[in-house]
Design a protein around this motif. Structure first.
Motif, PDB file in Angstrom:
ATOM      1  N   PHE A   1      10.254  15.187 -20.123  1.00  0.00           N
ATOM      2  CA  PHE A   1      11.311  14.352 -20.700  1.00  0.00           C
ATOM      3  C   PHE A   1      12.196  13.756 -19.609  1.00  0.00           C
ATOM      4  O   PHE A   1      12.554  12.572 -19.667  1.00  0.00           O
ATOM      5  CB  PHE A   1      12.171  15.161 -21.669  1.00  0.00           C
ATOM      6  CG  PHE A   1      13.351  14.376 -22.178  1.00  0.00           C
ATOM      7  CD1 PHE A   1      13.196  13.490 -23.227  1.00  0.00           C
ATOM      8  CD2 PHE A   1      14.597  14.484 -21.575  1.00  0.00           C
ATOM      9  CE1 PHE A   1      14.264  12.728 -23.680  1.00  0.00           C
ATOM     10  CE2 PHE A   1      15.676  13.732 -22.015  1.00  0.00           C
ATOM     11  CZ  PHE A   1      15.503  12.852 -23.074  1.00  0.00           C
ATOM     12  N   LEU A   2      12.575  14.557 -18.624  1.00  0.00           N
ATOM     13  CA  LEU A   2      13.457  14.071 -17.569  1.00  0.00           C
ATOM     14  C   LEU A   2      12.823  12.912 -16.800  1.00  0.00           C
ATOM     15  O   LEU A   2      13.501  11.941 -16.447  1.00  0.00           O
ATOM     16  CB  LEU A   2      13.806  15.211 -16.616  1.00  0.00           C
ATOM     17  CG  LEU A   2      14.705  16.315 -17.185  1.00  0.00           C
ATOM     18  CD1 LEU A   2      14.832  17.459 -16.185  1.00  0.00           C
ATOM     19  CD2 LEU A   2      16.077  15.768 -17.553  1.00  0.00           C
TER      20      LEU A   2
ATOM     21  N   ASN B   1      12.822   6.943 -16.060  1.00  0.00           N
ATOM     22  CA  ASN B   1      12.132   5.650 -16.006  1.00  0.00           C
ATOM     23  C   ASN B   1      12.533   4.734 -17.158  1.00  0.00           C
ATOM     24  O   ASN B   1      12.634   3.515 -16.980  1.00  0.00           O
ATOM     25  CB  ASN B   1      10.615   5.872 -16.026  1.00  0.00           C
ATOM     26  CG  ASN B   1      10.123   6.597 -14.786  1.00  0.00           C
ATOM     27  OD1 ASN B   1      10.685   6.438 -13.702  1.00  0.00           O
ATOM     28  ND2 ASN B   1       9.085   7.405 -14.939  1.00  0.00           N
ATOM     29  N   ASN B   2      12.750   5.335 -18.340  1.00  0.00           N
ATOM     30  CA  ASN B   2      13.120   4.554 -19.530  1.00  0.00           C
ATOM     31  C   ASN B   2      14.230   5.283 -20.281  1.00  0.00           C
ATOM     32  O   ASN B   2      13.959   6.011 -21.250  1.00  0.00           O
ATOM     33  CB  ASN B   2      11.907   4.365 -20.453  1.00  0.00           C
ATOM     34  CG  ASN B   2      10.791   3.586 -19.792  1.00  0.00           C
ATOM     35  OD1 ASN B   2      10.924   2.397 -19.541  1.00  0.00           O
ATOM     36  ND2 ASN B   2       9.683   4.268 -19.511  1.00  0.00           N
ATOM     37  N   PRO B   3      15.480   5.123 -19.858  1.00  0.00           N
ATOM     38  CA  PRO B   3      16.586   5.822 -20.522  1.00  0.00           C
ATOM     39  C   PRO B   3      16.645   5.461 -22.005  1.00  0.00           C
ATOM     40  O   PRO B   3      16.539   4.284 -22.364  1.00  0.00           O
ATOM     41  CB  PRO B   3      17.827   5.301 -19.780  1.00  0.00           C
ATOM     42  CG  PRO B   3      17.312   4.807 -18.464  1.00  0.00           C
ATOM     43  CD  PRO B   3      15.937   4.283 -18.738  1.00  0.00           C
ATOM     44  N   PRO B   4      16.786   6.453 -22.882  1.00  0.00           N
ATOM     45  CA  PRO B   4      16.842   6.158 -24.323  1.00  0.00           C
ATOM     46  C   PRO B   4      18.092   5.361 -24.669  1.00  0.00           C
ATOM     47  O   PRO B   4      19.184   5.656 -24.174  1.00  0.00           O
ATOM     48  CB  PRO B   4      16.861   7.548 -24.968  1.00  0.00           C
ATOM     49  CG  PRO B   4      17.344   8.471 -23.901  1.00  0.00           C
ATOM     50  CD  PRO B   4      16.878   7.895 -22.607  1.00  0.00           C
ATOM     51  N   ALA B   5      17.922   4.352 -25.509  1.00  0.00           N
ATOM     52  CA  ALA B   5      19.059   3.519 -25.915  1.00  0.00           C
ATOM     53  C   ALA B   5      20.012   4.297 -26.805  1.00  0.00           C
ATOM     54  O   ALA B   5      21.221   4.073 -26.780  1.00  0.00           O
ATOM     55  CB  ALA B   5      18.552   2.270 -26.642  1.00  0.00           C
ATOM     56  N   VAL B   6      19.468   5.207 -27.604  1.00  0.00           N
ATOM     57  CA  VAL B   6      20.281   6.035 -28.498  1.00  0.00           C
ATOM     58  C   VAL B   6      19.991   7.498 -28.194  1.00  0.00           C
ATOM     59  O   VAL B   6      18.831   7.913 -28.157  1.00  0.00           O
ATOM     60  CB  VAL B   6      19.961   5.732 -29.978  1.00  0.00           C
ATOM     61  CG1 VAL B   6      20.777   6.634 -30.891  1.00  0.00           C
ATOM     62  CG2 VAL B   6      20.224   4.266 -30.298  1.00  0.00           C
ATOM     63  N   TRP B   7      21.043   8.260 -27.962  1.00  0.00           N
ATOM     64  CA  TRP B   7      20.865   9.680 -27.678  1.00  0.00           C
ATOM     65  C   TRP B   7      20.652  10.454 -28.973  1.00  0.00           C
ATOM     66  O   TRP B   7      21.247  10.147 -30.005  1.00  0.00           O
ATOM     67  CB  TRP B   7      22.085  10.227 -26.953  1.00  0.00           C
ATOM     68  CG  TRP B   7      22.169   9.801 -25.516  1.00  0.00           C
ATOM     69  CD1 TRP B   7      21.542   8.735 -24.938  1.00  0.00           C
ATOM     70  CD2 TRP B   7      22.922  10.436 -24.484  1.00  0.00           C
ATOM     71  NE1 TRP B   7      21.851   8.659 -23.604  1.00  0.00           N
ATOM     72  CE2 TRP B   7      22.704   9.697 -23.295  1.00  0.00           C
ATOM     73  CE3 TRP B   7      23.757  11.543 -24.443  1.00  0.00           C
ATOM     74  CZ2 TRP B   7      23.293  10.039 -22.088  1.00  0.00           C
ATOM     75  CZ3 TRP B   7      24.350  11.890 -23.243  1.00  0.00           C
ATOM     76  CH2 TRP B   7      24.117  11.151 -22.073  1.00  0.00           C
TER      77      TRP B   7
ATOM     78  N   CYS C   1      20.016  13.765 -22.468  1.00  0.00           N
ATOM     79  CA  CYS C   1      20.378  12.622 -23.326  1.00  0.00           C
ATOM     80  C   CYS C   1      20.599  13.048 -24.775  1.00  0.00           C
ATOM     81  O   CYS C   1      20.032  12.469 -25.712  1.00  0.00           O
ATOM     82  CB  CYS C   1      19.314  11.532 -23.261  1.00  0.00           C
ATOM     83  SG  CYS C   1      18.995  10.915 -21.596  1.00  0.00           S
ATOM     84  N   CYS C   2      21.410  14.089 -24.958  1.00  0.00           N
ATOM     85  CA  CYS C   2      21.704  14.546 -26.313  1.00  0.00           C
ATOM     86  C   CYS C   2      23.156  14.989 -26.407  1.00  0.00           C
ATOM     87  O   CYS C   2      23.771  15.348 -25.400  1.00  0.00           O
ATOM     88  CB  CYS C   2      20.769  15.674 -26.736  1.00  0.00           C
ATOM     89  SG  CYS C   2      20.828  17.149 -25.691  1.00  0.00           S
ATOM     90  N   VAL C   3      23.692  14.943 -27.597  1.00  0.00           N
ATOM     91  CA  VAL C   3      25.095  15.284 -27.824  1.00  0.00           C
ATOM     92  C   VAL C   3      25.201  16.241 -29.006  1.00  0.00           C
ATOM     93  O   VAL C   3      24.400  16.178 -29.941  1.00  0.00           O
ATOM     94  CB  VAL C   3      25.939  14.024 -28.109  1.00  0.00           C
ATOM     95  CG1 VAL C   3      26.018  13.137 -26.881  1.00  0.00           C
ATOM     96  CG2 VAL C   3      25.359  13.241 -29.285  1.00  0.00           C
ATOM     97  N   PRO C   4      26.185  17.138 -28.980  1.00  0.00           N
ATOM     98  CA  PRO C   4      26.397  18.011 -30.140  1.00  0.00           C
ATOM     99  C   PRO C   4      26.796  17.184 -31.358  1.00  0.00           C
ATOM    100  O   PRO C   4      27.510  16.186 -31.240  1.00  0.00           O
ATOM    101  CB  PRO C   4      27.544  18.930 -29.690  1.00  0.00           C
ATOM    102  CG  PRO C   4      27.576  18.821 -28.197  1.00  0.00           C
ATOM    103  CD  PRO C   4      27.116  17.436 -27.876  1.00  0.00           C
TER     104      PRO C   4
END
Length: 288
Positions: free
Chosen positions: A142-143, A148-154, A191-194
């Motif tokens: 995943f890293l 290479n392609n950062p997710p637009a939405v976390w 790339c995640c949030v609580p």
């Protein structure tokens, strides 16, 4: 336990039979495996039409016997034989690594991973590596993809946890937190949030002026919440200061939901809370 860092296929050339058998064996949490449904069938499905080109059953049996010699598998003699030629046991037991034999694990740690994870602690304690191997590989993959392609939405933490481990609560658990600290990776790196626990609320439609603090009234009792909602909405009750948000505390639930307020009134310059309810031990928790 088998360790292999080769890809399943390189162009049109199938990988060695034994390499993929190792991959299948490693994927099973159980220690006892059936020769056909647990090992042969997944291998045959992966090779598909190239099964015979890869040597078919004879190559498969030779690879299984070689893994027995290497003390990766042990035939369960009481289970009997499969009746084919060459014969194989009906069941095999996965064997643990020999005490102190972690050279293959160390080699994989040094050669396989390409992300910024810090795996030095696993090099120092390779006996811990095997039980974290699948998760570490998933995080590593995943890293690299995210770089290479950062997710637009976390994703939320639970969503990312399920995608990486198959268990939605792992990353937020004590074990998950300890693992992330150990490899020096944060939730932001993943790339995640609580996701805050939502609460019941009603916005009074009172305009929120720029740089104005939002006034929020937390009500402990459900019936009182509905009565106040009706009175405020009908203009039959005035408060000083006027309320922007009426919140149902729902007992202790609100205590784990405060961060959700930022999603209710994102334009507020700040928040001032008022409380209506019992000031016993339960209600006093709201004031801390």
């Amino acid at each position: 336990m088998c360790y292999n860092t080769n890809k399943l296929f390189s162009g049109d050339i199938p990988m060695k039979m034994q390499d993929y058998i190792c991959k299948v064996i490693d994927s099973f949490p159980r220690k006892m495996l059936k020769w056909d449904t647990d090992i042969r069938d997944p291998v045959a499905r992966r090779f598909a039409s190239r099964w015979e080109d890869a040597g078919g059953y004879e190559a498969f049996a030779a690879a299984i016997n070689n893994l027995v010699e290497e003390k990766v598998l042990s035939p369960v003699k009481k289970s009997g034989l499969n009746g084919l030629s060459p014969p194989l046991a009906l069941r095999y037991r996965k064997l643990p690594l020999q005490e102190g034999d972690y050279s293959a694990a160390k080699e994989e740690i040094l050669s396989f991973y390409c992300s910024r994870m810090d795996l030095s602690s696993f090099l120092n304690s390779p006996q811990d590596y095997d039980r974290h191997r699948d998760i570490l590989m998933a995080i590593d993959h995943f890293l690299i993809e995210a770089e290479n392609n950062p997710p637009a939405v976390w994703d939320t933490v639970n969503e990312r946890s399920f995608a990486l481990t198959g268990h939605e609560k792992f990353l937020s658990s004590h074990k998950g937190n300890q693992l992330l600290k150990r490899i020096k990776i944060t939730l932001q790196d993943l790339c995640c949030v609580p996701a805050p626990e939502p609460f019941f609320f009603w916005a009074t439609a009172l305009p929120l002026l720029p740089e104005e603090r939002a006034h929020c009234l937390v009500v402990e009792n459900k019936d009182t919440f509905h009565s106040l909602k009706y009175l405020l909405g009908a203009g039959k009750l005035k408060t000083n200061p006027e309320i922007h948000l009426l919140i149902y505390g729902e007992g202790k639930k609100i205590l784990n939901s405060w961060s959700f307020i930022y999603e209710c009134l994102p334009g507020a310059a700040g928040y001032q809370f008022f409380y209506f309810g019992d000031l016993g031990p339960g209600g006093a928790r709201y004031l801390r």
